[in-house]
Each structure stands twice: as structure tokens, then as C-alpha cells.
Design a protein around this motif. Structure first.
Motif, PDB file in Angstrom:
ATOM      1  N   GLN A  67      -1.229  -3.778   0.916  1.00 20.75           N
ATOM      2  CA  GLN A  67      -2.609  -4.262   0.977  1.00 20.75           C
ATOM      3  C   GLN A  67      -2.654  -5.782   0.775  1.00 20.75           C
ATOM      4  OE1 GLN A  67      -5.819  -2.508   1.232  1.00 20.75           O
ATOM      5  NE2 GLN A  67      -4.423  -1.055   2.180  1.00 20.75           N
ATOM      6  N   LEU A  68      -1.890  -6.265  -0.191  1.00 16.54           N
ATOM      7  CA  LEU A  68      -1.874  -7.705  -0.469  1.00 16.54           C
ATOM      8  C   LEU A  68      -1.155  -8.490   0.622  1.00 16.54           C
ATOM      9  CD1 LEU A  68      -1.299  -7.572  -4.313  1.00 16.54           C
ATOM     10  CD2 LEU A  68      -3.348  -8.410  -3.120  1.00 16.54           C
ATOM     11  N   GLN A  69      -0.196  -7.866   1.301  1.00 19.91           N
ATOM     12  CA  GLN A  69       0.458  -8.547   2.416  1.00 19.91           C
ATOM     13  C   GLN A  69      -0.505  -8.741   3.578  1.00 19.91           C
ATOM     14  OE1 GLN A  69       3.852  -5.942   2.811  1.00 19.91           O
ATOM     15  NE2 GLN A  69       5.228  -7.489   1.970  1.00 19.91           N
ATOM     16  N   GLU A  70      -1.406  -7.801   3.747  1.00 19.59           N
ATOM     17  CA  GLU A  70      -2.413  -7.936   4.806  1.00 19.59           C
ATOM     18  C   GLU A  70      -3.426  -9.021   4.456  1.00 19.59           C
ATOM     19  OE1 GLU A  70      -4.168  -4.114   5.567  1.00 19.59           O
ATOM     20  OE2 GLU A  70      -2.225  -3.214   6.019  1.00 19.59           O
ATOM     21  N   ASP A  71      -3.806  -9.103   3.176  1.00 18.79           N
ATOM     22  CA  ASP A  71      -4.766 -10.100   2.714  1.00 18.79           C
ATOM     23  C   ASP A  71      -4.520 -10.344   1.238  1.00 18.79           C
ATOM     24  OD1 ASP A  71      -6.907 -11.654   1.912  1.00 18.79           O
ATOM     25  OD2 ASP A  71      -8.455 -10.289   2.635  1.00 18.79           O
ATOM     26  N   GLY A  72      -3.877 -11.452   0.911  1.00 16.64           N
ATOM     27  CA  GLY A  72      -3.534 -11.769  -0.461  1.00 16.64           C
ATOM     28  C   GLY A  72      -4.730 -12.000  -1.361  1.00 16.64           C
ATOM     29  N   ARG A  73      -5.924 -12.118  -0.767  1.00 18.99           N
ATOM     30  CA  ARG A  73      -7.134 -12.334  -1.561  1.00 18.99           C
ATOM     31  C   ARG A  73      -8.028 -11.091  -1.589  1.00 18.99           C
ATOM     32  NH1 ARG A  73      -9.752 -17.945  -0.095  1.00 18.99           N
ATOM     33  NH2 ARG A  73     -10.980 -17.281  -1.874  1.00 18.99           N
ATOM     34  N   ARG A  74      -7.493  -9.980  -1.117  1.00 21.87           N
ATOM     35  CA  ARG A  74      -8.262  -8.732  -1.105  1.00 21.87           C
ATOM     36  C   ARG A  74      -8.654  -8.370  -2.546  1.00 21.87           C
ATOM     37  NH1 ARG A  74      -5.801  -4.758   2.748  1.00 21.87           N
ATOM     38  NH2 ARG A  74      -7.017  -6.028   4.132  1.00 21.87           N
ATOM     39  N   PRO A  75      -9.915  -8.036  -2.772  1.00 25.68           N
ATOM     40  CA  PRO A  75     -10.364  -7.684  -4.125  1.00 25.68           C
ATOM     41  C   PRO A  75      -9.667  -6.424  -4.644  1.00 25.68           C
ATOM     42  CG  PRO A  75     -12.241  -8.079  -2.662  1.00 25.68           C
ATOM     43  CD  PRO A  75     -11.009  -8.060  -1.802  1.00 25.68           C
ATOM     44  N   TYR A  76      -9.441  -6.395  -5.960  1.00 27.38           N
ATOM     45  CA  TYR A  76      -8.794  -5.238  -6.570  1.00 27.38           C
ATOM     46  C   TYR A  76      -9.595  -3.958  -6.327  1.00 27.38           C
ATOM     47  CZ  TYR A  76      -5.725  -8.486  -9.064  1.00 27.38           C
ATOM     48  OH  TYR A  76      -4.803  -9.437  -9.386  1.00 27.38           O
ATOM     49  N   ALA A  77     -10.913  -4.055  -6.287  1.00 28.80           N
ATOM     50  CA  ALA A  77     -11.737  -2.864  -6.039  1.00 28.80           C
ATOM     51  C   ALA A  77     -11.443  -2.292  -4.660  1.00 28.80           C
ATOM     52  CB  ALA A  77     -13.214  -3.206  -6.178  1.00 28.80           C
ATOM     53  N   ALA A  78     -11.305  -3.169  -3.649  1.00 26.21           N
ATOM     54  CA  ALA A  78     -11.008  -2.710  -2.286  1.00 26.21           C
ATOM     55  C   ALA A  78      -9.606  -2.111  -2.215  1.00 26.21           C
ATOM     56  CB  ALA A  78     -11.148  -3.865  -1.297  1.00 26.21           C
ATOM     57  N   ILE A  79      -8.662  -2.732  -2.905  1.00 28.97           N
ATOM     58  CA  ILE A  79      -7.301  -2.195  -2.936  1.00 28.97           C
ATOM     59  C   ILE A  79      -7.311  -0.831  -3.605  1.00 28.97           C
ATOM     60  CG2 ILE A  79      -4.958  -2.509  -3.852  1.00 28.97           C
ATOM     61  CD1 ILE A  79      -5.479  -5.564  -3.644  1.00 28.97           C
ATOM     62  N   GLY A  80      -8.028  -0.727  -4.722  1.00 31.27           N
ATOM     63  CA  GLY A  80      -8.110   0.540  -5.442  1.00 31.27           C
ATOM     64  C   GLY A  80      -8.650   1.653  -4.577  1.00 31.27           C
ATOM     65  N   LYS A  81      -9.675   1.334  -3.817  1.00 30.70           N
ATOM     66  CA  LYS A  81     -10.265   2.330  -2.913  1.00 30.70           C
ATOM     67  C   LYS A  81      -9.239   2.789  -1.878  1.00 30.70           C
ATOM     68  CE  LYS A  81     -14.677   3.100  -0.747  1.00 30.70           C
ATOM     69  NZ  LYS A  81     -15.954   2.512  -0.355  1.00 30.70           N
ATOM     70  N   ALA A  82      -8.458   1.853  -1.374  1.00 28.74           N
ATOM     71  CA  ALA A  82      -7.467   2.168  -0.337  1.00 28.74           C
ATOM     72  C   ALA A  82      -6.293   2.982  -0.873  1.00 28.74           C
ATOM     73  CB  ALA A  82      -6.961   0.872   0.313  1.00 28.74           C
ATOM     74  N   VAL A  83      -5.929   2.763  -2.146  1.00 25.90           N
ATOM     75  CA  VAL A  83      -4.740   3.428  -2.689  1.00 25.90           C
ATOM     76  C   VAL A  83      -5.069   4.534  -3.692  1.00 25.90           C
ATOM     77  CG1 VAL A  83      -3.322   1.366  -2.313  1.00 25.90           C
ATOM     78  CG2 VAL A  83      -4.335   1.776  -4.577  1.00 25.90           C
ATOM     79  N   GLY A  84      -6.360   4.738  -3.972  1.00 27.36           N
ATOM     80  CA  GLY A  84      -6.760   5.825  -4.860  1.00 27.36           C
ATOM     81  C   GLY A  84      -6.653   5.528  -6.342  1.00 27.36           C
ATOM     82  N   LEU A  85      -6.836   4.251  -6.722  1.00 27.74           N
ATOM     83  CA  LEU A  85      -6.813   3.864  -8.132  1.00 27.74           C
ATOM     84  C   LEU A  85      -8.086   3.102  -8.484  1.00 27.74           C
ATOM     85  CD1 LEU A  85      -3.191   2.434  -8.614  1.00 27.74           C
ATOM     86  CD2 LEU A  85      -4.035   4.667  -9.334  1.00 27.74           C
ATOM     87  N   SER A  86      -8.351   2.972  -9.771  1.00 24.80           N
ATOM     88  CA  SER A  86      -9.467   2.156 -10.218  1.00 24.80           C
ATOM     89  C   SER A  86      -9.116   0.679 -10.071  1.00 24.80           C
ATOM     90  CB  SER A  86      -9.801   2.449 -11.680  1.00 24.80           C
ATOM     91  OG  SER A  86      -8.757   1.973 -12.518  1.00 24.80           O
ATOM     92  N   GLU A  87     -10.138  -0.160 -10.095  1.00 20.78           N
ATOM     93  CA  GLU A  87      -9.924  -1.603 -10.027  1.00 20.78           C
ATOM     94  C   GLU A  87      -9.037  -2.064 -11.181  1.00 20.78           C
ATOM     95  OE1 GLU A  87     -12.559  -5.723 -10.291  1.00 20.78           O
ATOM     96  OE2 GLU A  87     -13.573  -3.814  -9.956  1.00 20.78           O
ATOM     97  N   ALA A  88      -9.290  -1.550 -12.384  1.00 18.62           N
ATOM     98  CA  ALA A  88      -8.500  -1.936 -13.557  1.00 18.62           C
ATOM     99  C   ALA A  88      -7.036  -1.522 -13.415  1.00 18.62           C
ATOM    100  CB  ALA A  88      -9.096  -1.321 -14.817  1.00 18.62           C
ATOM    101  N   ALA A  89      -6.799  -0.335 -12.881  1.00 20.24           N
ATOM    102  CA  ALA A  89      -5.427   0.135 -12.692  1.00 20.24           C
ATOM    103  C   ALA A  89      -4.685  -0.735 -11.683  1.00 20.24           C
ATOM    104  CB  ALA A  89      -5.414   1.599 -12.251  1.00 20.24           C
TER     105      ALA A  89
END
Length: 116
Positions: free
Chosen positions: A32-54
Motif C-alpha cells: 500500500q505504501l509503495q503505491e502511495d507513500g502518503r496514503r493515510p493509515y485509515a485507508a491502509i487499514g481498510k485495505a488490509v483489514g486492520l485499525s488505523e492504530a494497528a
């Protein structure tokens, strides 16, 4: 493609040749970060099935372990570098001393190691 290299390093580390292992969820975060290094943690969490904090904790752990870096990549032409050369070097054995020697050269702007 990038995650294949990370997955390969992950497999190597489980076999004792590396210092840390990277699980499938961490690989997905890295992708996810390789696609966009500034992607928000919330968006990454949604994509990988984790919370923003995780996600935030995992990213920090990956950074602390040296598994990955988050860096800005520039376009050489737009920052005034008009001449470019890409040089391929095949190395057998430990790559780090070769990469360090190349990095020490003023003429080298950046050094990339690839496998395969």
C-alpha cells in the motif's frame, strides 16, 4: 513486483539468513505504501483489514526494524539533472560492501540493489 522482493527477504529471514520476518499483513501494508507513500493509515487499514492504530504501530515497527524506509523520490530531469546513466553490476557474495563503495562516490546520486 516490490512485494515479491520483500516476500523473498521475508522467506530468507525465516530460514535464518535475515534478522526479522515480515508477515502477510505487513507485506500488504508495504505494498500500500509503495503505491502511495502518503496514503493515510485509515485507508491502509481498510485495505488490509486492520485499525488505523494497528497500521500505525506496524509501520513504526517496520521502520524501526529497518525493513522499510519512507522516502521522497524525485524525477532527475525536473530537479536539474540533465544527464543520466544507469549502470548494472553483477555481484557474487555480500552486496553491502559494493553498495557502500558505490554510494561513497560523488558521481553516484543513488544506488539500488535488485535480485532476480
Amino acid at each position: 513486483m516490490h512485494s515479491e522482493a520483500v516476500a523473498s527477504r521475508s522467506a530468507d529471514s525465516r530460514n535464518g539468513s535475515g534478522s526479522s520476518s515480515v508477515d502477510a499483513v505487513s507485506l500488504a501494508i508495504i505494498e500500500q505504501l509503495q503505491e502511495d507513500g502518503r496514503r493515510p493509515y485509515a485507508a491502509i487499514g481498510k485495505a488490509v483489514g486492520l485499525s488505523e492504530a494497528a497500521v500505525r504501530q506496524r509501520v513504526q515497527k517496520l521502520l524501526d526494524q529497518g525493513v522499510m524506509q519512507i522516502v521522497a523520490v524525485t524525477d532527475p530531469l525536473t530537479v536539474g539533472l540533465r544527464r543520466q546513466a544507469m549502470v548494472g553490476i553483477n555481484v557474487e557474495g555480500d552486496l553491502d560492501p559494493v553498495a557502500e563503495a558505490l554510494s561513497a562516490m560523488a558521481e553516484c546520486e543513488y544506488v539500488v540493489m535488485t535480485a532476480g
